[in-house]
Every structure is written in structure tokens, then in C-alpha cells.
Design an enzyme around this catalytic site. Structure first.
Site, PDB file in Angstrom:
ATOM      1  N   GLU A   1       4.028 -10.906   0.367  1.00 22.79           N
ATOM      2  CA  GLU A   1       2.607 -10.576   0.349  1.00 22.79           C
ATOM      3  C   GLU A   1       2.136 -10.386  -1.092  1.00 22.79           C
ATOM      4  O   GLU A   1       2.289  -9.293  -1.659  1.00 22.79           O
ATOM      5  CB  GLU A   1       2.354  -9.278   1.125  1.00 22.79           C
ATOM      6  CG  GLU A   1       2.732  -9.331   2.578  1.00 22.79           C
ATOM      7  CD  GLU A   1       1.915  -8.338   3.395  1.00 22.79           C
ATOM      8  OE1 GLU A   1       1.200  -8.781   4.294  1.00 22.79           O
ATOM      9  OE2 GLU A   1       1.973  -7.136   3.108  1.00 22.79           O
TER      10      GLU A   1
ATOM     11  N   GLU B   1       0.841  -1.215   0.000  1.00 17.66           N
ATOM     12  CA  GLU B   1       0.000   0.000   0.000  1.00 17.66           C
ATOM     13  C   GLU B   1       0.871   1.258   0.000  1.00 17.66           C
ATOM     14  O   GLU B   1       0.464   2.291  -0.536  1.00 17.66           O
ATOM     15  CB  GLU B   1      -0.968  -0.041   1.201  1.00 17.66           C
ATOM     16  CG  GLU B   1      -2.047  -1.093   0.966  1.00 17.66           C
ATOM     17  CD  GLU B   1      -2.635  -1.720   2.220  1.00 17.66           C
ATOM     18  OE1 GLU B   1      -2.451  -1.181   3.331  1.00 17.66           O
ATOM     19  OE2 GLU B   1      -3.291  -2.779   2.085  1.00 17.66           O
TER      20      GLU B   1
HETATM   21  C1  PEP Z   1      -1.439  -6.773   5.018  1.00 12.06           C
HETATM   22  O1  PEP Z   1      -1.918  -5.715   4.672  1.00 12.06           O
HETATM   23  O2  PEP Z   1      -0.258  -6.801   5.392  1.00 12.06           O
HETATM   24  C2  PEP Z   1      -2.285  -7.947   4.983  1.00 12.06           C
HETATM   25  C3  PEP Z   1      -1.709  -9.108   4.939  1.00 12.06           C
HETATM   26  O3  PEP Z   1      -3.632  -7.748   4.975  1.00 12.06           O
HETATM   27  P1  PEP Z   1      -4.790  -8.894   5.014  1.00 12.06           P
HETATM   28  O4  PEP Z   1      -4.361  -9.911   6.023  1.00 12.06           O
HETATM   29  O5  PEP Z   1      -6.008  -8.149   5.440  1.00 12.06           O
HETATM   30  O6  PEP Z   1      -4.869  -9.452   3.646  1.00 12.06           O
END
Ligand code: PEP
Length: 247
Positions: free
Chosen positions: A165, A96
Site C-alpha cells: 500500500e 495509519e
Molecule cells: C487502506 O486504507 O487500506 C486503503 C487502501 O484505503 P483506500 O482504498 O481508501 O485508499
């Protein structure tokens, strides 16, 4: 053997009252976990959360930090400031931040360097978009993102935490399968191994819609050393269930 780390990323959520209820709920049920536990909270709540977790197993984290040491950078928070509130971890390069704040690989690497210099463990986030995955570019993208951090930090790289991620899995309810995640983690592990003979101790977390139902399978993979948890970190019972999966 690497200890697992479960780190919550509260993102821009919380309030004084909600934070108190959430941390109290966590402390009531956490016992003596076998994993490390961190909470990455909004900067304005660091003082409150420092007091709430004091003397407990929960360690404090921030969600971002300035790449600069001090000075005319309105709105930014320095590593030295984070240190004053007992911060142990700091996310750098969360998707983000890369997406909405245009953070480049070089900026992310500089932030990691600044954190390491202050004794804060950077949790370096890497991950591909859905389009990049579908184009077969996952490895290329995550390796490029991690390479910038390795290049800037040399032998200190053994002190970082990495979080894989996949962007398409963040906040979407779509989780990478444990096989998909393990495959990328193994790639990151060998990249780290090529850079440091201490790479075996680097924790590589998975993040992206991790929850109480899917955590056990993900955490059972040999190169998945924990989780970076967004939405599911906002409910004490859900976060505690994920922590319990590390037993
Ligand atoms: C994050 O933003 O680091 C994340 C993993 O979000 P979520 O678990 O909500 O997918």
C-alpha cells in the site's frame, strides 16, 4: 495458481445500522465469487458482523491486534479474543497504525507472529511515503518492512498475506499505475521466494484508492493477487464491482 483475495478495510467507519445495510447489500449481490472475500471491521462490530456473514462466503477480519498474549494492556484486543469471533484475517502494520500509533517494524513483526500462532492470517501491510518514492527508496523501504516479518516468522511466512500500500495512494484518489504496483509486487515476491520455498502461494494484495474503475487493470498483473480496499469497500455496489473483476 493463487486465488485472489479482495479484503475491505472499513477503518473507523460504520454503525450498527450502516453495517447491516452494507453487509446485506453485499450478500444480495455476491453470488459465488471466484475470489476470497474478507471484511476487516472495527473490533466493536466483530460480533455483529460475525452474525451477519455467518454461512456466507465472506470471511471476517480485524484491523489490528495486540502483540501481547494477555494482561495489563488497557484498550488492546488479543488474538485469542479475535478468534472467539471467528476472525480469519487481521491487518498488521497498516500505514495509519505505523504513522499515528508509532508502530515499528519490530512491533508489526511481533503482531504477525502472534496472529500466526493463533491461526489468524496476518495481512502484513508495507508501503512507502511519497518522499521515499521520490527519493528512489521504495524498494529499500518495503523490503526493510517485510524483512522484519520474515526474520521473526521463519518458515511460517508462507501463511501470511502481504499488502503493498503506497502511502501516497491511500485515501487520496491517486492509484499506483498497474506497472508501478507490479514492479513492487515482483520485488516483494522475490524477497519472499528467497525466504521460503512455499512463497509461490503467498497472496500479495495491492491497496491504495482501488476502485471499480481501476481494479481490473491492477488485478490483471501477474503478481497482484487481490486488493485491500478502503473507501470503495464502504459501498456495496463498488465493492461488488471490484470482486467481479477477479473473474
Ligand atoms: C487502506 O486504507 O487500506 C486503503 C487502501 O484505503 P483506500 O482504498 O481508501 O485508499
Amino acid at each position: 495458481m493463487r486465488k485472489k483475495l479482495i479484503a475491505g478495510n472499513w477503518k473507523m467507519n460504520g454503525s450498527v445500522a450502516a453495517n447491516e445495510a452494507l453487509v446485506e447489500g453485499l450478500l444480495a449481490g455476491i453470488g459465488t465469487p471466484v475470489c476470497q472475500v474478507g471484511l476487516c471491521v472495527p473490533s466493536v462490530y466483530l460480533a455483529q458482523c460475525q452474525a451477519l456473514v455467518a454461512g456466507s462466503v465472506i470471511e471476517l477480519g480485524a484491523q489490528d491486534v495486540s502483540q501481547h498474549e494477555r494482561g495489563a494492556f488497557t484498550g488492546e484486543v488479543s488474538c485469542a479474543m479475535l478468534k472467539e469471533f471467528g476472525v480469519r484475517y487481521c491487518l498488521v502494520g497498516h500505514s495509519e497504525r505505523r504513522q499515528y500509533h508509532f508502530e515499528t517494524d519490530a512491533v508489526v513483526a511481533a503482531k504477525a507472529q502472534r496472529a500466526l500462532a493463533c491461526g489468524i492470517t496476518p495481512i502484513v501491510c508495507v508501503g512507502e511515503t511519497l518522499a521515499e518514492r521520490e527519493a528512489g527508496k521504495t524498494e529499500e523501504v518495503v523490503k526493510r518492512q517485510l524483512a522484519a516479518v520474515i526474520h521473526a516468522n521463519g518458515h511460517c511466512i508462507s501463511e501470511i498475506v502481504v499488502a503493498y500500500e503506497p502511502i501516497w495512494a491511500i485515501g487520496t484518489g491517486k492509484t499506483a499505475s498497474s506497472e508501478q504496483a507490479q514492479q513492487v509486487h515482483a520485488v516483494l515476491r522475490s524477497q519472499l521466494q528467497a525466504a521460503s520455498n512455499q512463497a509461490g502461494r503467498i497472496q500479495i494484495l495491492y491497496g491504495g484508492s482501488m476502485n471499480a474503475a481501476n481494479a481490473a487493470q491492477l488485478l490483471a498483473q501477474p503478481d497482484i493477487d487481490g486488493g485491500l480496499v478502503g473507501g470503495a469497500a464502504l459501498k456495496a455496489s463498488e465493492f461488488l464491482s471490484i470482486i467481479a473483476c477477479t473473474h
